[in-house]
Design a protein around this motif. Sequence first.
Motif, PDB file in Angstrom:
ATOM      1  N   TRP A   1      27.802 -43.886  42.821  1.00 54.44           N
ATOM      2  CA  TRP A   1      27.819 -43.869  44.284  1.00 54.44           C
ATOM      3  C   TRP A   1      27.372 -42.530  44.856  1.00 54.44           C
ATOM      4  CZ3 TRP A   1      30.996 -40.290  46.596  1.00 54.44           C
ATOM      5  CH2 TRP A   1      32.047 -39.771  45.827  1.00 54.44           C
ATOM      6  N   PHE A   2      27.397 -41.476  44.020  1.00 50.98           N
ATOM      7  CA  PHE A   2      27.047 -40.147  44.528  1.00 50.98           C
ATOM      8  C   PHE A   2      25.619 -39.733  44.180  1.00 50.98           C
ATOM      9  CE2 PHE A   2      27.160 -35.507  44.817  1.00 50.98           C
ATOM     10  CZ  PHE A   2      27.810 -35.339  46.033  1.00 50.98           C
ATOM     11  N   GLN A   3      24.947 -40.475  43.328  1.00 50.32           N
ATOM     12  CA  GLN A   3      23.625 -40.044  42.868  1.00 50.32           C
ATOM     13  C   GLN A   3      22.618 -39.947  44.006  1.00 50.32           C
ATOM     14  OE1 GLN A   3      22.293 -42.216  39.412  1.00 50.32           O
ATOM     15  NE2 GLN A   3      24.178 -41.829  38.291  1.00 50.32           N
ATOM     16  N   GLN A   4      22.690 -40.863  44.965  1.00 46.71           N
ATOM     17  CA  GLN A   4      21.773 -40.800  46.104  1.00 46.71           C
ATOM     18  C   GLN A   4      22.028 -39.542  46.928  1.00 46.71           C
ATOM     19  OE1 GLN A   4      22.171 -43.950  48.976  1.00 46.71           O
ATOM     20  NE2 GLN A   4      20.330 -43.387  50.089  1.00 46.71           N
ATOM     21  N   VAL A   5      23.285 -39.164  47.063  1.00 46.01           N
ATOM     22  CA  VAL A   5      23.636 -37.969  47.826  1.00 46.01           C
ATOM     23  C   VAL A   5      23.089 -36.717  47.150  1.00 46.01           C
ATOM     24  CG1 VAL A   5      25.527 -36.615  48.795  1.00 46.01           C
ATOM     25  CG2 VAL A   5      25.712 -39.098  48.666  1.00 46.01           C
ATOM     26  N   ALA A   6      23.216 -36.652  45.825  1.00 43.30           N
ATOM     27  CA  ALA A   6      22.682 -35.516  45.089  1.00 43.30           C
ATOM     28  C   ALA A   6      21.174 -35.400  45.283  1.00 43.30           C
ATOM     29  CB  ALA A   6      23.021 -35.649  43.610  1.00 43.30           C
ATOM     30  N   GLU A   7      20.505 -36.525  45.338  1.00 43.76           N
ATOM     31  CA  GLU A   7      19.056 -36.526  45.576  1.00 43.76           C
ATOM     32  C   GLU A   7      18.747 -36.002  46.976  1.00 43.76           C
ATOM     33  OE1 GLU A   7      14.999 -36.951  45.224  1.00 43.76           O
ATOM     34  OE2 GLU A   7      16.519 -37.026  43.654  1.00 43.76           O
ATOM     35  N   LEU A   8      19.545 -36.410  47.965  1.00 47.46           N
ATOM     36  CA  LEU A   8      19.358 -35.914  49.326  1.00 47.46           C
ATOM     37  C   LEU A   8      19.558 -34.402  49.386  1.00 47.46           C
ATOM     38  CD1 LEU A   8      21.249 -38.677  51.354  1.00 47.46           C
ATOM     39  CD2 LEU A   8      18.774 -38.351  51.219  1.00 47.46           C
ATOM     40  N   GLN A   9      20.585 -33.920  48.725  1.00 48.42           N
ATOM     41  CA  GLN A   9      20.839 -32.480  48.703  1.00 48.42           C
ATOM     42  C   GLN A   9      19.685 -31.724  48.056  1.00 48.42           C
ATOM     43  OE1 GLN A   9      24.634 -32.143  46.702  1.00 48.42           O
ATOM     44  NE2 GLN A   9      25.793 -32.330  48.600  1.00 48.42           N
ATOM     45  N   ALA A  10      19.139 -32.289  47.002  1.00 48.50           N
ATOM     46  CA  ALA A  10      18.053 -31.624  46.283  1.00 48.50           C
ATOM     47  C   ALA A  10      16.778 -31.558  47.121  1.00 48.50           C
ATOM     48  CB  ALA A  10      17.781 -32.341  44.965  1.00 48.50           C
ATOM     49  N   ARG A  11      16.571 -32.525  48.022  1.00 49.30           N
ATOM     50  CA  ARG A  11      15.345 -32.570  48.835  1.00 49.30           C
ATOM     51  C   ARG A  11      15.481 -31.896  50.194  1.00 49.30           C
ATOM     52  NH1 ARG A  11      13.503 -36.630  50.921  1.00 49.30           N
ATOM     53  NH2 ARG A  11      15.184 -38.163  50.740  1.00 49.30           N
ATOM     54  N   ALA A  12      16.704 -31.682  50.645  1.00 47.21           N
ATOM     55  CA  ALA A  12      16.924 -31.176  51.990  1.00 47.21           C
ATOM     56  C   ALA A  12      16.412 -29.749  52.157  1.00 47.21           C
ATOM     57  CB  ALA A  12      18.408 -31.235  52.330  1.00 47.21           C
TER      58      ALA A  12
ATOM     59  N   SER B   1       9.941 -33.565  56.421  1.00 51.88           N
ATOM     60  CA  SER B   1       9.173 -34.612  57.097  1.00 51.88           C
ATOM     61  C   SER B   1       9.919 -35.931  57.244  1.00 51.88           C
ATOM     62  CB  SER B   1       7.852 -34.863  56.350  1.00 51.88           C
ATOM     63  OG  SER B   1       8.101 -35.203  54.993  1.00 51.88           O
ATOM     64  N   ASP B   2      11.100 -36.059  56.634  1.00 49.14           N
ATOM     65  CA  ASP B   2      11.869 -37.307  56.709  1.00 49.14           C
ATOM     66  C   ASP B   2      12.939 -37.226  57.788  1.00 49.14           C
ATOM     67  OD1 ASP B   2      10.450 -38.481  54.620  1.00 49.14           O
ATOM     68  OD2 ASP B   2      11.727 -37.519  53.113  1.00 49.14           O
ATOM     69  N   PRO B   3      13.446 -38.381  58.228  1.00 44.37           N
ATOM     70  CA  PRO B   3      14.500 -38.373  59.246  1.00 44.37           C
ATOM     71  C   PRO B   3      15.766 -37.674  58.762  1.00 44.37           C
ATOM     72  CG  PRO B   3      13.527 -40.567  59.010  1.00 44.37           C
ATOM     73  CD  PRO B   3      13.005 -39.753  57.880  1.00 44.37           C
ATOM     74  N   THR B   4      16.496 -37.100  59.695  1.00 39.72           N
ATOM     75  CA  THR B   4      17.771 -36.456  59.385  1.00 39.72           C
ATOM     76  C   THR B   4      18.784 -37.505  58.934  1.00 39.72           C
ATOM     77  OG1 THR B   4      17.369 -34.688  60.974  1.00 39.72           O
ATOM     78  CG2 THR B   4      19.663 -35.093  60.370  1.00 39.72           C
ATOM     79  N   ILE B   5      19.603 -37.121  57.952  1.00 42.34           N
ATOM     80  CA  ILE B   5      20.626 -38.012  57.399  1.00 42.34           C
ATOM     81  C   ILE B   5      22.011 -37.410  57.653  1.00 42.34           C
ATOM     82  CG2 ILE B   5      21.591 -39.020  55.287  1.00 42.34           C
ATOM     83  CD1 ILE B   5      18.984 -40.281  55.891  1.00 42.34           C
ATOM     84  N   VAL B   6      22.932 -38.253  58.097  1.00 44.04           N
ATOM     85  CA  VAL B   6      24.338 -37.870  58.185  1.00 44.04           C
ATOM     86  C   VAL B   6      25.069 -38.525  57.019  1.00 44.04           C
ATOM     87  CG1 VAL B   6      26.498 -38.229  59.458  1.00 44.04           C
ATOM     88  CG2 VAL B   6      24.454 -37.436  60.652  1.00 44.04           C
ATOM     89  N   TYR B   7      25.912 -37.743  56.359  1.00 49.79           N
ATOM     90  CA  TYR B   7      26.641 -38.254  55.204  1.00 49.79           C
ATOM     91  C   TYR B   7      28.144 -38.096  55.404  1.00 49.79           C
ATOM     92  CZ  TYR B   7      28.805 -38.166  50.572  1.00 49.79           C
ATOM     93  OH  TYR B   7      29.635 -38.384  49.514  1.00 49.79           O
ATOM     94  N   THR B   8      28.860 -39.187  55.229  1.00 51.52           N
ATOM     95  CA  THR B   8      30.315 -39.156  55.186  1.00 51.52           C
ATOM     96  C   THR B   8      30.739 -39.828  53.888  1.00 51.52           C
ATOM     97  OG1 THR B   8      30.445 -41.237  56.432  1.00 51.52           O
ATOM     98  CG2 THR B   8      30.627 -39.181  57.688  1.00 51.52           C
ATOM     99  N   GLU B   9      31.978 -39.577  53.497  1.00 47.84           N
ATOM    100  CA  GLU B   9      32.435 -40.034  52.187  1.00 47.84           C
ATOM    101  C   GLU B   9      33.745 -40.789  52.315  1.00 47.84           C
ATOM    102  OE1 GLU B   9      33.775 -37.487  48.398  1.00 47.84           O
ATOM    103  OE2 GLU B   9      31.648 -37.253  48.900  1.00 47.84           O
ATOM    104  N   GLY B  10      33.834 -41.918  51.613  1.00 47.14           N
ATOM    105  CA  GLY B  10      35.074 -42.664  51.525  1.00 47.14           C
ATOM    106  C   GLY B  10      35.615 -42.578  50.119  1.00 47.14           C
ATOM    107  N   TYR B  11      36.662 -43.327  49.839  1.00 50.18           N
ATOM    108  CA  TYR B  11      37.237 -43.301  48.496  1.00 50.18           C
ATOM    109  C   TYR B  11      36.269 -43.969  47.526  1.00 50.18           C
ATOM    110  CZ  TYR B  11      40.412 -44.054  44.597  1.00 50.18           C
ATOM    111  OH  TYR B  11      40.986 -44.065  43.354  1.00 50.18           O
ATOM    112  N   GLY B  12      35.649 -43.146  46.658  1.00 52.25           N
ATOM    113  CA  GLY B  12      34.715 -43.670  45.671  1.00 52.25           C
ATOM    114  C   GLY B  12      33.473 -44.299  46.266  1.00 52.25           C
ATOM    115  N   SER B  13      33.063 -43.829  47.453  1.00 50.11           N
ATOM    116  CA  SER B  13      31.869 -44.410  48.071  1.00 50.11           C
ATOM    117  C   SER B  13      31.203 -43.373  48.969  1.00 50.11           C
ATOM    118  CB  SER B  13      32.220 -45.654  48.893  1.00 50.11           C
ATOM    119  OG  SER B  13      33.132 -45.326  49.931  1.00 50.11           O
ATOM    120  N   ALA B  14      29.882 -43.470  49.065  1.00 54.83           N
ATOM    121  CA  ALA B  14      29.098 -42.578  49.901  1.00 54.83           C
ATOM    122  C   ALA B  14      28.516 -43.367  51.065  1.00 54.83           C
ATOM    123  CB  ALA B  14      27.973 -41.947  49.075  1.00 54.83           C
ATOM    124  N   HIS B  15      28.402 -42.705  52.216  1.00 53.52           N
ATOM    125  CA  HIS B  15      27.908 -43.390  53.405  1.00 53.52           C
ATOM    126  C   HIS B  15      26.844 -42.549  54.110  1.00 53.52           C
ATOM    127  CE1 HIS B  15      31.237 -46.210  52.917  1.00 53.52           C
ATOM    128  NE2 HIS B  15      32.050 -45.169  52.835  1.00 53.52           N
TER     129      HIS B  15
END
Length: 275
Positions: free
Chosen positions: A89-100, A216-230
């Motif tokens: 559930w966190f792998q997409q977030v790590a990718e976002l952090q790496a590209r930001a 060049s990509d749209p801004t992303i807002v990230y919040t986190e739930g129990y064992g889930s990324a949003h």
Amino acid sequence: MTNINVLDPGASPLDYYGFELRRLREAAGLTQRQLGEIVNYTGSLVGQIETARKLPTPEFSERVDAALGAEGLLSRLVVLVMRSQLPAWFQQVAELQARATEIYSFEMGMVPGLLQTRGYASAVLGALDDADLDDRTAVRLDRQRILDKGEPPLYWVVLFEAALYLEIDAPETMREQLAHLLSFERNPLVNVQVLPFKAGAHAGMTGSFDVYRFASDPTIVYTEGYGSAHPTANPETVKDCSRRYDHLQAAALSLKDSADLIRRVMEDRYGDQVA
């Protein structure tokens, strides 16, 4: 126990790394013990990594690359290995952090992962589950490499004052963690502001969140739930959270006053002195 003779390099990045390590070692005519002696690790560790029973580290990869003339192959692979070990559930977030190009974080209760020390991260991750704790800690710390890359992102953190007082593990762990925050004091790309208790009701009362901005990509807002990324690029959500972050920065102490508070808490509560 994994049998090295049937290790499938396509099973996972970790298996592929082990396969390539074994191939390179055997091509050099070295035993596991001999390679270990060259790179200052045990032959047992080399064997565990070859059989995908132990995570390699960036340091191990760099040493083996140099010893075997692998031209950075293992150092490139270890990035994929570490990312693959993150919770799904966190792998997409790590990718976002790496590209930001810019990361703005508001944290209510603890120091964010990108700024955690090894002791602090281990205590957080091991609070309820200490299985494979060393490996899970290494994976979390590996994400911090984005702050050291050639063009690192601007990283801005607003940290609620409570995080300075929540004693994660021992006082020594907190001293080290707060000292680590202070180590960024003169780094213009890593900024830490403290939102003090006296701010009262604030724009982050609903919880922690991150804002990721890209070239060049749209801004992303990230919040986190129990064992889930949003993560979301919803324009209204991005607008609302960006406005909230502006208010949090305005309500927080200045960078200098934040550093002074962190230093004071470290000295008074955790008994250390910083020059």
